[in-house]
Design an enzyme around this catalytic site. Structure first.
Site, PDB file in Angstrom:
ATOM      1  N   ILE A   1       0.827  -1.221   0.000  1.00 27.87           N
ATOM      2  CA  ILE A   1       0.000   0.000   0.000  1.00 27.87           C
ATOM      3  C   ILE A   1       0.858   1.266   0.000  1.00 27.87           C
ATOM      4  O   ILE A   1       0.741   2.108  -0.877  1.00 27.87           O
ATOM      5  CB  ILE A   1      -0.964   0.026   1.213  1.00 27.87           C
ATOM      6  CG1 ILE A   1      -1.977  -1.130   1.125  1.00 27.87           C
ATOM      7  CG2 ILE A   1      -1.702   1.361   1.274  1.00 27.87           C
ATOM      8  CD1 ILE A   1      -2.885  -1.253   2.337  1.00 27.87           C
ATOM      9  N   SER A   2       1.712   1.419   0.984  1.00 25.80           N
ATOM     10  CA  SER A   2       2.475   2.664   1.064  1.00 25.80           C
ATOM     11  C   SER A   2       3.682   2.487   1.965  1.00 25.80           C
ATOM     12  O   SER A   2       3.801   1.501   2.684  1.00 25.80           O
ATOM     13  CB  SER A   2       1.596   3.786   1.621  1.00 25.80           C
ATOM     14  OG  SER A   2       1.268   3.483   2.963  1.00 25.80           O
TER      15      SER A   2
ATOM     16  N   GLY B   1       6.528   4.860   4.562  1.00 30.16           N
ATOM     17  CA  GLY B   1       6.849   6.145   5.176  1.00 30.16           C
ATOM     18  C   GLY B   1       8.112   5.988   5.980  1.00 30.16           C
ATOM     19  O   GLY B   1       8.808   4.974   5.856  1.00 30.16           O
TER      20      GLY B   1
ATOM     21  N   TYR C   1       8.349   5.348   8.993  1.00 31.82           N
ATOM     22  CA  TYR C   1       8.200   4.278   9.983  1.00 31.82           C
ATOM     23  C   TYR C   1       8.453   2.897   9.402  1.00 31.82           C
ATOM     24  O   TYR C   1       8.849   1.977  10.073  1.00 31.82           O
ATOM     25  CB  TYR C   1       6.770   4.318  10.541  1.00 31.82           C
ATOM     26  CG  TYR C   1       5.750   4.311   9.433  1.00 31.82           C
ATOM     27  CD1 TYR C   1       5.384   3.105   8.825  1.00 31.82           C
ATOM     28  CD2 TYR C   1       5.214   5.496   8.937  1.00 31.82           C
ATOM     29  CE1 TYR C   1       4.488   3.087   7.770  1.00 31.82           C
ATOM     30  CE2 TYR C   1       4.316   5.481   7.893  1.00 31.82           C
ATOM     31  CZ  TYR C   1       3.959   4.279   7.309  1.00 31.82           C
ATOM     32  OH  TYR C   1       3.092   4.263   6.252  1.00 31.82           O
ATOM     33  N   GLY C   2       8.154   2.728   8.104  1.00 26.38           N
ATOM     34  CA  GLY C   2       8.218   1.399   7.501  1.00 26.38           C
ATOM     35  C   GLY C   2       7.238   1.281   6.356  1.00 26.38           C
ATOM     36  O   GLY C   2       7.035   2.253   5.621  1.00 26.38           O
ATOM     37  N   ARG C   3       6.619   0.130   6.220  1.00 25.97           N
ATOM     38  CA  ARG C   3       5.765  -0.095   5.053  1.00 25.97           C
ATOM     39  C   ARG C   3       4.426  -0.680   5.464  1.00 25.97           C
ATOM     40  O   ARG C   3       4.331  -1.360   6.483  1.00 25.97           O
ATOM     41  CB  ARG C   3       6.456  -1.054   4.093  1.00 25.97           C
ATOM     42  CG  ARG C   3       7.921  -0.708   3.843  1.00 25.97           C
ATOM     43  CD  ARG C   3       8.657  -1.831   3.148  1.00 25.97           C
ATOM     44  NE  ARG C   3       8.242  -1.954   1.765  1.00 25.97           N
ATOM     45  CZ  ARG C   3       8.707  -1.179   0.783  1.00 25.97           C
ATOM     46  NH1 ARG C   3       9.597  -0.259   1.034  1.00 25.97           N
ATOM     47  NH2 ARG C   3       8.289  -1.337  -0.437  1.00 25.97           N
TER      48      ARG C   3
ATOM     49  N   LYS D   1       1.116  -3.112   9.113  1.00 29.51           N
ATOM     50  CA  LYS D   1       2.164  -2.097   9.145  1.00 29.51           C
ATOM     51  C   LYS D   1       3.436  -2.765   9.649  1.00 29.51           C
ATOM     52  O   LYS D   1       3.468  -3.290  10.760  1.00 29.51           O
ATOM     53  CB  LYS D   1       1.732  -0.980  10.094  1.00 29.51           C
ATOM     54  CG  LYS D   1       2.683   0.167  10.229  1.00 29.51           C
ATOM     55  CD  LYS D   1       1.975   1.298  10.977  1.00 29.51           C
ATOM     56  CE  LYS D   1       2.878   2.490  11.211  1.00 29.51           C
ATOM     57  NZ  LYS D   1       2.147   3.611  11.813  1.00 29.51           N
TER      58      LYS D   1
ATOM     59  N   ASP E   1      -0.711  14.382  15.028  1.00 35.78           N
ATOM     60  CA  ASP E   1      -0.396  14.344  13.599  1.00 35.78           C
ATOM     61  C   ASP E   1      -1.648  14.099  12.765  1.00 35.78           C
ATOM     62  O   ASP E   1      -1.652  13.275  11.861  1.00 35.78           O
ATOM     63  CB  ASP E   1       0.666  13.277  13.327  1.00 35.78           C
ATOM     64  CG  ASP E   1       1.304  13.431  11.950  1.00 35.78           C
ATOM     65  OD1 ASP E   1       1.255  14.552  11.396  1.00 35.78           O
ATOM     66  OD2 ASP E   1       1.826  12.437  11.420  1.00 35.78           O
TER      67      ASP E   1
END
Lengths: 381, 331
Positions: free
Chosen positions: A20-21, A23, A25-27, A45, A148
């Protein structure tokens, strides 16, 4: 002690559908349960190990990952993303969340890219905003600051339920041992950052989250960020730069923050910066009309959420009681109720769906290469 | 959730009856009876003192915490992690020194006063000697083990918050407050945090600190506590009954200082009035007095075990544990 072995294996329990995405932090991967008779979908995640190398070693879990694991395990609310389980396996952390088909960034994008720029229906805006406030109110009642909130972090399920996600920056604010300011110096994506934070305030309150909700409300109406400032980059690691351009964007619409409107404004460490800005009057109403809005209650709520003074800014609970939600058509808990169109499903790619690979970022992956607005915004936002 | 004990993971997943706890421990021992026979260890209560206690037998975890100037709340969190962990894993399968250091490392992050893993490891090594593995990777690996066994439920509720909230309401003096605070610290050495909600432990601590002060001439803690318990029980069974007087005799007091120099009242009578008012308040607030009595007894018997431990106990315990860790090759 014998080597740590997870009792549960991610790949035995879940089938990875795609990526999916990613960042800092990770994937995140989309997955389906392998449990016979219950093939539910999940978003997994995977935290990136702190240090990336050929051989991954245990290095100690980052504090933000600890917070997110602990908070998500503790929270339970219909408008906060539900954590299904956490798997600690092969030096990696996998947080398995309920799957949400949409997010607000994607929904806003769908409308803004539409050739006739059809606005988001008011019933949808109302429902989304109410559910978002409901989730934020729950967090605040439980002494959790999200810190956030932004469209990309607000999920919407296929059934139209809003789910606040990504508690990676969230913190408990009940009598903190250290000031909330220490530790992570910069919080909240700049476009959604409250003016007191821009002015260097060290007192984090729930009002920073409700400011962000106000910005999201404005964005749902305008289909573009209301205060789209350019981020001043950190020059030295130790000093946080004053975000002049972001402050400028706010002042242009809301006017100069005067002590009449914000009695404690002078207490802010960066207050002196304000003297170098051109004076503006309050233009929020004009902005509201200019984007084609006519509902006076909507304006009143927006102005309440974007109040300069954090002590006067509407709390999530107060906002939920605002007449905006209680006039007109009955509020629905399905944000998509009555809609004649369907939003596109979340993009899931197949190229990089091997969850067992180390979390190293490699070039040429979808997260780096999606052309256009969305990828750029993801990065900035 | 975080602010609300009633919907917290602590209440929903980590609170159990005394009987259940005993059964869990029995089953853990039964998992590897050979090891249990081959490596005799101190009783759970003694181990608990060894791991956690503050004075009688300068304990390992507290010593490490003191060394690192850790805040009490973070220490209490670490203590509860250790206690929870050992309801899931047989102690003979672990290196308890590594587990203690790991729980402290994790608690420091959760209580927002993180320390670098290398610092925790090196402090733990100076504290525990070479039974503590030198490599941070070992501690980091153990962290996975701990979080996994704790099911990621890392937010814990302590009695300190209730104490702070009740201090003005109950007109507690600063001396009452600090005595109560100490009793709460001591409760972390017992199983109470696994059995009772934090507010019950706080109410017990307040009860003990006020009651014990009311009898400045007590010779034994036990007599005072028994009297206090009787008083409480009387109220519990018959809330309108007059509060029985607490016996006042001779001798030392709870904290080593002159207990009669309390701030709120100079006379004995006044102090006994305070006890009466406190018990009345508990009764009106529908506090579970049975639970308070049970907690009181637990704390009192902790003090007794403490006092009865021979001076060499620490050394003996440590040797037993180190021998076990080394011979089983589980460093």
């Amino acid at each position: 002690m014998p080597p740590y072995r997870s009792k549960v294996r991610v790949l035995e329990k879940y089938q990875i559908i795609g990526f999916i995405s990613s960042g800092t932090y990770g994937r995140v991967y989309k997955a389906r349960s392998r449990t016979p008779g219950n093939k539910k979908e999940f978003a997994i995640k995977k935290f990136k190990p702190d240090k990336e190398g050929e051989v991954i070693q245990y290095t100690g879990i980052s504090q933000s990952a600890c917070r997110e694991m602990a908070l998500c395990s503790e929270l339970s609310h219909e408008n906060v993303i539900h954590l299904h389980e956490i798997i600690l396996e092969d030096k990696c952390i996998y947080m398995v969340f309920e799957y949400a088909e949409h997010d607000l960034l994607q929904i806003i994008h769908y409308h803004s890219q539409n050739p006739d720029r059809r606005p988001i229906p008011e019933t949808t805006v109302k429902s989304v905003l109410w559910q978002l406030l409901n989730g934020v109110s729950y967090l605040h009642q439980n002494w959790v600051l999200h810190r956030d909130l932004k469209p990309a972090n607000i999920m919407v399920t296929a059934a139209g339920e809003v789910k606040i996600g990504d508690l990676g920056l969230a913190r408990l604010f009940y009598k903190p041992i250290q000031s909330l300011y220490t530790g992570d110096k910069v919080v909240v994506t700049i476009w959604y950052r409250a003016p007191e934070l821009l002015l260097g305030s060290k007192h984090y309150t729930t009002a920073i989250d409700t400011w962000a909700v106000g910005c999201i409300f404005a964005e749902l109406l305008a289909l573009r960020p209301i205060f789209k400032g350019e981020e001043a980059k950190m020059e030295k690691k130790s000093t946080v730069p004053f975000q002049r351009n972001q402050m400028q964007k706010i002042i242009e619409i809301l006017g100069t923050p005067t002590p009449e409107r914000w009695p404690d404004v002078r207490q802010n460490p960066e207050y002196h910066q304000l003297s170098s800005f051109k004076q503006y009057g309050d233009n929020l109403k004009a902005w509201y009309q200019q984007i084609g809005q006519t509902n006076p209650q909507g304006y009143d709520l927006l102005a309440g959420l974007l109040n300069y003074d954090p002590t006067q800014r509407l709390s999530a609970q107060q906002a939920l009681e605002h007449p905006y939600f209680h006039e007109g058509a009955k509020l629905s808990l399905n944000a998509f109720e009555g809609q004649t169109f369907e939003y596109p499903h979340r993009r899931v790619t197949q190229e990089d769906n091997d969850i067992s690979l180390p979390g190293t970022k490699r070039s040429g992956l979808p997260d780096d290469s999606i052309a256009g607005n969305r990828a750029k915004r993801l990065k900035e936002g | 959730m975080a602010a609300n004990y009633w919907s917290s993971s602590q209440r929903l997943h980590w609170q159990m009856s005394r009987e259940k706890l005993a059964e869990i421990r029995h089953n853990l021992d039964a998992q590897d009876e050979k090891a249990v026979q081959a490596y005799p260890l101190p009783s759970y209560r003694q181990l608990s003192i060894f791991f956690n206690s503050r004075t009688a037998c300068p304990s390992q975890l507290i010593r490490l915490g003191r060394r690192m100037q850790v805040r009490q709340q973070a220490l209490a969190t670490a203590q509860l992690y250790v206690r929870r962990f050992y309801t899931k894993v047989p102690i003979r399968d672990t290196n308890p020194f590594l587990v203690m250091a790991t729980c402290l490392y994790l608690a420091l992050k959760m209580e927002e006063c993180p320390q670098h893993i290398r610092i925790v490891v090196s402090e733990a090594r100076s504290c525990f000697s070479d039974i503590m593995p030198a490599y941070p990777e070992k501690l980091a690996e153990c962290e996975f083990y701990v979080i996994s066994e704790l099911n990621s439920y890392l937010i814990v509720h302590h009695p300190y918050r209730t104490l702070q909230e009740l201090t003005p309401i109950l007109n507690l003096t600063s001396e009452d407050n600090s005595t109560s605070w100490q009793v709460i610290n001591d409760s972390c050495v017992t199983d109470l945090p696994l059995i009772y909600p934090p507010h019950i432990i706080a109410l017990t601590a307040i009860f003990l600190s006020v009651v014990l002060k009311s009898s400045p001439s007590q010779t034994s803690l036990h007599t005072t506590a028994a009297a206090a318990a009787a008083a409480a029980a009387a109220v519990a069974t018959n809330p309108v009954a007059n509060v029985p007087a607490i016996p006042a005799n001779t001798g030392g007091d709870f904290n080593g200082g002159g207990a009669s120099t309390n701030l709120s009242g100079n006379g004995q009578g006044q102090q006994q009035n305070r006890v009466g008012r406190l018990i009345e308040w508990y009764a009106e607030s529908k506090v579970d007095m049975e639970a308070i009595i049970d907690c009181t007894q637990e704390i009192i018997s902790l003090y007794e075990v403490w006092e009865s431990l021979p001076p060499q106990a620490e050394k003996v315990f440590k040797e037993q544990l180190c021998k076990m860790v080394k011979q089983r090759g589980i460093s």
